[in-house]
Design an enzyme around this catalytic site. Structure first.
Site, mmCIF file in Angstrom:
data_model
loop_
_atom_site.group_PDB
_atom_site.id
_atom_site.type_symbol
_atom_site.label_atom_id
_atom_site.label_comp_id
_atom_site.label_asym_id
_atom_site.label_seq_id
_atom_site.Cartn_x
_atom_site.Cartn_y
_atom_site.Cartn_z
ATOM 1 C CG ASN A 28 -1.789 1.183 1.368
ATOM 2 O OD1 ASN A 28 -1.827 2.028 0.461
ATOM 3 N ND2 ASN A 28 -2.505 1.298 2.476
ATOM 4 C CD1 TRP A 29 3.434 1.051 -2.895
ATOM 5 C CD2 TRP A 29 3.293 2.142 -4.853
ATOM 6 N NE1 TRP A 29 4.070 0.293 -3.839
ATOM 7 C CE2 TRP A 29 4.000 0.929 -5.058
ATOM 8 C CE3 TRP A 29 3.085 2.985 -5.948
ATOM 9 C CZ2 TRP A 29 4.494 0.555 -6.318
ATOM 10 C CZ3 TRP A 29 3.572 2.609 -7.195
ATOM 11 C CH2 TRP A 29 4.268 1.415 -7.377
ATOM 12 C CE LYS A 30 -0.293 3.085 4.820
ATOM 13 N NZ LYS A 30 -0.129 3.123 6.259
ATOM 14 C CG HIS A 90 -5.885 1.843 5.523
ATOM 15 N ND1 HIS A 90 -5.363 2.741 6.420
ATOM 16 C CD2 HIS A 90 -4.897 0.956 5.256
ATOM 17 C CE1 HIS A 90 -4.105 2.406 6.672
ATOM 18 N NE2 HIS A 90 -3.791 1.338 5.986
ATOM 19 C CD GLU A 128 -3.311 -2.497 7.405
ATOM 20 O OE1 GLU A 128 -2.314 -2.840 6.768
ATOM 21 O OE2 GLU A 128 -3.802 -1.366 7.324
ATOM 22 C CB SER A 163 5.512 -1.976 11.947
ATOM 23 O OG SER A 163 5.052 -0.703 12.338
ATOM 24 N N GLY A 173 2.910 -1.210 4.252
ATOM 25 C CA GLY A 173 2.962 0.219 3.951
ATOM 26 C C GLY A 173 4.397 0.638 3.653
ATOM 27 N N GLY A 174 5.048 1.235 4.657
ATOM 28 C CA GLY A 174 6.390 1.824 4.479
ATOM 29 C C GLY A 174 7.381 0.940 3.740
HETATM 30 P P1 13P Z 1 3.103 0.283 7.672
HETATM 31 O O1 13P Z 1 3.596 -1.008 7.078
HETATM 32 O O2 13P Z 1 3.837 1.485 7.150
HETATM 33 O O3 13P Z 1 3.023 0.216 9.152
HETATM 34 O O4 13P Z 1 1.593 0.482 7.147
HETATM 35 C C1 13P Z 1 0.683 -0.552 7.245
HETATM 36 C C2 13P Z 1 -0.526 -0.199 6.482
HETATM 37 O O5 13P Z 1 -1.275 0.691 6.893
HETATM 38 C C3 13P Z 1 -0.793 -0.906 5.226
HETATM 39 O O6 13P Z 1 -2.080 -0.658 4.755
#
Ligand code: 13P
Length: 260
Positions: free
Chosen positions: A8-10, A93, A165, A215, A236-237
């Protein structure tokens, strides 16, 4: 069941950066039949990446949608408009629930629009830090799972992917985000499967994919993927760093092969 590795590149990367990044991934990612690799770019980049990607290697996902198909809804994008471009849509989300005040009612309308349009919803659920502290995790997960699925017919339930999550483990929200222990995640998965079993029966509960997100990195991915109930990861990150993301894919393949 396949193992899902979803990035998820947000709200990161410009359209040009997204294209360069996808190109880098396409050079490194192998097409494994039992590993489904998916990235979820900004809406801006989805059109061009849909032409660029090799769907045997990397499929696309939208980060949000609106539940109506067409009409006077300024600023929104419908699943009907996304349908030719993506295979998956993230819904519920925590960043949408808590920053944009999306309710379970909004979320369930989106889940049913996604299914109606033939795409796969990735329904995110998870408790906040204070809900956890007050012992409300089980109630929150039950409410979010049943609230998100209540417009889906029984035979369509297992088409929904559920991502656990916990909000306290998501890195972007909170500089002090904690890392969930595999035991925490296993407990939540067990709870979600038991809610699905009670409500929709054993077969549906077993056929519904459960992912973990929060994470996740190449250093801890294996500990979650080894859990009995884990069908993949929502990242995410670490999905913004090509070697991290591709390492996680290889870890997933190794775990899958070891369990075959
Ligand atoms: P992180 O992996 O950056 O904690 O984010 C998780 C997330 O929200 C994926 O949708």
């Amino acid at each position: 069941m396949k193992t899902y590795i979803i990035g998820n590149w947000k709200m990161n990367f410009t359209v040009g950066e997204s294209s360069l990044f996808l190109n880098k991934l396409l050079q490194k990612v192998h097409a494994y039949r039992d590993i489904e690799v998916v990235v979820s770019p900004s809406l801006m980049a989805i059109q061009s990446l849909s032409l660029q990607t090799d769907r045997r290697k990397i499929k696309l996902c939208a980060q949000n949608c609106y539940h109506r198909d067409f009409g006077a809804y300024t600023g929104e994008v419908s699943v009907t408009q996304l349908r030719a471009l993506v295979d998956y849509v993230i819904v519920g989300h925590s960043e949408r629930r808590y920053i944009f005040n999306e309710s379970d009612k909004d979320i369930r309308s989106k889940v049913s629009a996604i299914i109606r349009n033939g795409l796969t919803p990735i329904l995110c659920v998870g408790e906040t830090e204070s809900e956890r502290t007050f012992g409300e995790t089980a109630d929150v997960l039950r409410d979010q799972v049943l609230g998100g699925l209540s417009e889906v017919s029984a035979e369509d339930i297992s088409k929904v992917i559920i991502a656990y999550e916990p909000v306290w483990a998501i890195s972007g929200h909170d500089k002090a985000a904690r890392v969930a222990s595999p035991l925490d995640v296993q407990d939540a998965f067990k709870l979600i499967r038991s809610v699905l079993k009670e409500t929709y029966g054993k077969t549906t509960a077993e056929e519904t994919a459960l992912l973990f997100g929060g994470s996740v990195k190449s250093t801890n991915a294996e500990s979650y993927l080894l859990l009995d109930d884990c069908n993949g990861l929502l990242i995410g990150g670490a999905s913004l760093i090509a070697p991290e993301f591709t390492d996680i894919i290889e870890i997933a393949k190794r775990v899958k092969d070891a369990n075959a």
